[in-house]
Design a protein around this motif. Structure first.
Motif, mmCIF file in Angstrom:
data_model
loop_
_atom_site.group_PDB
_atom_site.id
_atom_site.type_symbol
_atom_site.label_atom_id
_atom_site.label_comp_id
_atom_site.label_asym_id
_atom_site.label_seq_id
_atom_site.Cartn_x
_atom_site.Cartn_y
_atom_site.Cartn_z
ATOM 1 N N ALA A 110 0.831 -1.205 0.000
ATOM 2 C CA ALA A 110 0.000 0.000 0.000
ATOM 3 C C ALA A 110 0.865 1.255 0.000
ATOM 4 O O ALA A 110 0.572 2.229 -0.706
ATOM 5 C CB ALA A 110 -0.925 -0.006 1.213
ATOM 6 N N ARG A 111 1.937 1.238 0.764
ATOM 7 C CA ARG A 111 2.849 2.390 0.790
ATOM 8 C C ARG A 111 3.486 2.596 -0.574
ATOM 9 O O ARG A 111 3.578 3.735 -1.064
ATOM 10 C CB ARG A 111 3.917 2.184 1.863
ATOM 11 C CG ARG A 111 5.009 3.250 1.866
ATOM 12 C CD ARG A 111 6.073 2.913 2.898
ATOM 13 N NE ARG A 111 5.662 3.295 4.238
ATOM 14 C CZ ARG A 111 6.335 2.969 5.342
ATOM 15 N NH1 ARG A 111 7.423 2.212 5.252
ATOM 16 N NH2 ARG A 111 5.915 3.384 6.524
ATOM 17 N N ASP A 112 3.923 1.512 -1.198
ATOM 18 C CA ASP A 112 4.568 1.620 -2.513
ATOM 19 C C ASP A 112 3.621 2.197 -3.565
ATOM 20 O O ASP A 112 4.057 2.825 -4.529
ATOM 21 C CB ASP A 112 5.073 0.243 -2.971
ATOM 22 C CG ASP A 112 6.215 -0.279 -2.111
ATOM 23 O OD1 ASP A 112 6.844 0.525 -1.398
ATOM 24 O OD2 ASP A 112 6.464 -1.500 -2.153
ATOM 25 N N GLN A 113 2.308 1.968 -3.375
ATOM 26 C CA GLN A 113 1.319 2.468 -4.338
ATOM 27 C C GLN A 113 0.784 3.848 -3.957
ATOM 28 O O GLN A 113 -0.138 4.356 -4.597
ATOM 29 C CB GLN A 113 0.179 1.467 -4.468
ATOM 30 C CG GLN A 113 0.624 0.135 -5.055
ATOM 31 C CD GLN A 113 -0.532 -0.822 -5.314
ATOM 32 O OE1 GLN A 113 -1.664 -0.400 -5.496
ATOM 33 N NE2 GLN A 113 -0.246 -2.113 -5.354
ATOM 34 N N GLY A 114 1.349 4.446 -2.906
ATOM 35 C CA GLY A 114 0.992 5.810 -2.532
ATOM 36 C C GLY A 114 -0.231 5.945 -1.660
ATOM 37 O O GLY A 114 -0.802 7.047 -1.565
ATOM 38 N N PHE A 115 -0.650 4.868 -0.976
ATOM 39 C CA PHE A 115 -1.851 4.911 -0.163
ATOM 40 C C PHE A 115 -1.585 5.133 1.320
ATOM 41 O O PHE A 115 -2.529 5.072 2.127
ATOM 42 C CB PHE A 115 -2.664 3.619 -0.342
ATOM 43 C CG PHE A 115 -3.149 3.388 -1.740
ATOM 44 C CD1 PHE A 115 -3.795 4.404 -2.428
ATOM 45 C CD2 PHE A 115 -2.967 2.177 -2.368
ATOM 46 C CE1 PHE A 115 -4.245 4.204 -3.725
ATOM 47 C CE2 PHE A 115 -3.415 1.962 -3.660
ATOM 48 C CZ PHE A 115 -4.060 2.985 -4.348
ATOM 49 N N ILE A 116 -0.346 5.339 1.707
ATOM 50 C CA ILE A 116 0.002 5.544 3.111
ATOM 51 C C ILE A 116 0.496 6.969 3.309
ATOM 52 O O ILE A 116 1.428 7.420 2.633
ATOM 53 C CB ILE A 116 1.094 4.557 3.568
ATOM 54 C CG1 ILE A 116 0.604 3.112 3.466
ATOM 55 C CG2 ILE A 116 1.543 4.870 4.995
ATOM 56 C CD1 ILE A 116 -0.445 2.717 4.455
ATOM 57 N N ASN A 117 -0.139 7.695 4.218
ATOM 58 C CA ASN A 117 0.323 9.020 4.613
ATOM 59 C C ASN A 117 -0.028 9.240 6.076
ATOM 60 O O ASN A 117 -0.612 8.361 6.719
ATOM 61 C CB ASN A 117 -0.284 10.103 3.709
ATOM 62 C CG ASN A 117 -1.800 10.119 3.763
ATOM 63 O OD1 ASN A 117 -2.393 10.537 4.758
ATOM 64 N ND2 ASN A 117 -2.446 9.645 2.687
ATOM 65 N N GLU A 118 0.302 10.400 6.618
ATOM 66 C CA GLU A 118 0.118 10.631 8.048
ATOM 67 C C GLU A 118 -1.353 10.723 8.452
ATOM 68 O O GLU A 118 -1.673 10.665 9.641
ATOM 69 C CB GLU A 118 0.844 11.904 8.464
ATOM 70 C CG GLU A 118 0.337 13.177 7.810
ATOM 71 C CD GLU A 118 1.114 14.400 8.217
ATOM 72 O OE1 GLU A 118 0.643 15.518 7.947
ATOM 73 O OE2 GLU A 118 2.208 14.221 8.809
ATOM 74 N N LYS A 119 -2.267 10.853 7.488
ATOM 75 C CA LYS A 119 -3.693 10.906 7.799
ATOM 76 C C LYS A 119 -4.435 9.627 7.393
ATOM 77 O O LYS A 119 -5.661 9.582 7.414
ATOM 78 C CB LYS A 119 -4.332 12.114 7.115
ATOM 79 C CG LYS A 119 -3.858 13.456 7.655
ATOM 80 C CD LYS A 119 -4.626 14.609 7.025
ATOM 81 C CE LYS A 119 -4.177 15.949 7.604
ATOM 82 N NZ LYS A 119 -4.924 17.081 7.015
ATOM 83 N N THR A 120 -3.697 8.584 7.046
ATOM 84 C CA THR A 120 -4.326 7.323 6.634
ATOM 85 C C THR A 120 -4.920 6.592 7.829
ATOM 86 O O THR A 120 -4.285 6.456 8.880
ATOM 87 C CB THR A 120 -3.299 6.412 5.943
ATOM 88 O OG1 THR A 120 -2.792 7.062 4.773
ATOM 89 C CG2 THR A 120 -3.931 5.083 5.539
#
Length: 376
Positions: free
Chosen positions: A82-92
């Protein structure tokens, strides 16, 4: 002669007891292969600075629970994808399925537990491998199904510790807010930042971990256990609803069949819930397409006109889960995430879906590990 036979019998009994004690203490790690792949099922909305709801539908098996480290490896692989596909951030806000923590009851066990062909055989091996813990749990068991209660209660201390260490660790490692599915524990509560257990009834409960890995608020206990669990699980009072603040908005959690009750959505509305997470689990490989059995011994809400057998199990879940359906639910969005995999002779069903603006989205594939993302 009698004394000699008595001595011989005593020696033989002692040898048997020593052998049994040594056997119960032996916990060899068996061979382990696991599929760490996960596919993107749904991606709705446009990336912005408001965060996202990320549902993870894992595919798990008993051997994934042989140790917390093995389960961490698999779930971390999903989150890394998920992180590699850009779905992880500080508001996830990440949502995991119902009972993902309950199966920690078989962590650290003998190979015979994982190699059993039926759930009943596995539980028998669990009891035989932990005789003192099982006897103590059976003495403390409550409800009409004391044996099932004892299986769940006997390792509650280690389950609570592993649950917090594993899921709190994942939240901190990936810097997300994590709805850690659910776990069955006796009277769970959070005290001074630690998940504790009591000596009362068992509750199916969900805990949310913040980006620092620490619990946020108290566990949300299930209020409507399904009919076949009522002999084992206690039910939280219908009016007890926890809403917590997350970087993406105020979040409410409805465990499993709790999501079928319009009253719960109105309660969440009153507390300003903007997001709703539904950790879920349906037993039976083909159950999703079979006729819906209704509220399973519970009273049907007056607002619900759906009758048993009128639709399939899957259709009922999608009609009764009212996340973001005005006017009953004013939440911006929600995600319903089902646990998939095979637990001995118990298959699983459930097709995870995103709810947004009165619509629901899924990819049409029920099996396998899936990611479901909603940009808020």
């Amino acid at each position: 002669m009698r004394k000699f036979l008595y001595l011989l019998f005593s020696l033989a009994l002692t040898a048997v007891l020593i052998t049994y004690a040594l056997w119960t203490a032996d916990r060899p790690a068996g061979h382990y292969l696991s599929d760490l792949r996960i596919n993107l099922a749904v991606d709705r909305g446009t990336p912005a600075d408001r965060g996202n709801l990320l549902g993870i539908q894992p595919e798990l098996f008993p051997t994934d629970y042989q140790s917390p480290e093995r389960l961490h490896r698999k779930l971390a692989a999903y989150l890394q994808t998920a992180r590699d596909q850009g779905f992880i951030n500080e508001k996830t806000v990440v949502v995991l399925p119902e009972h993902i923590g309950t199966w920690l009851m078989v962590s650290g066990e003998k190979d015979e537990v994982y190699q059993a062909t039926t759930f009943k055989q596995a539980m028998n091996w669990l009891a035989i491998s932990n005789p003192l813990a099982f006897i103590r749990a059976l003495a403390d068991a409550q409800g009409d199904s004391r044996l099932d209660d004892a299986y769940l209660r006997m390792k509650a201390d280690s389950m609570a510790h592993d649950y917090q260490a594993l899921f709190g660790g994942l939240a901190k490692e990936f810097g997300v807010t994590l709805v850690a599915g659910s776990i069955v524990l006796p009277e769970p509560s959070v005290s001074e930042g630690e998940l504790k257990i009591g000596g009362g009834a068992l509750y199916n409960s969900s805990l949310v971990f913040g980006r620092d890995g620490r619990p946020i608020g108290q566990p949300q206990r299930q209020r409507h256990p399904v009919f076949d669990q009522q002999d084992v699980l206690g039910a939280e009072r219908p009016d007890v609803t926890h809403v917590i603040d997350t970087p993406a908005g105020r979040l409410g959690v409805l465990i499993g069949s709790d999501s079928w009750y319009p009253l719960h959505y109105r309660q969440l509305d009153e507390q300003g819930a903007q997001l709703i997470a539904v950790p879920a689990f349906v037993i039976g490989r083909d159950a999703w397409n079979k006729p819906w059995a209704g509220y399973k011994g519970l009273s049907t809400p007056s607002e619900v006109s759906l009758k048993p057998g009128e639709v399939s199990e899957g259709q009922a879940w999608r009609r009764l889960t009212l996340t973001s359906r005005l006017p009953i639910s004013q939440a911006r969005g929600g995600v319903s995430v089902f646990l998939r995999g095979q637990f001995w002779d118990n298959g699983s069903a459930g097709q995870s879906f995103i709810s947004h603006n009165g619509e629901q989205f899924t990819d049409g594939e029920a099996r396998g590990a899936r990611l479901l993302n909603l940009w808020l």
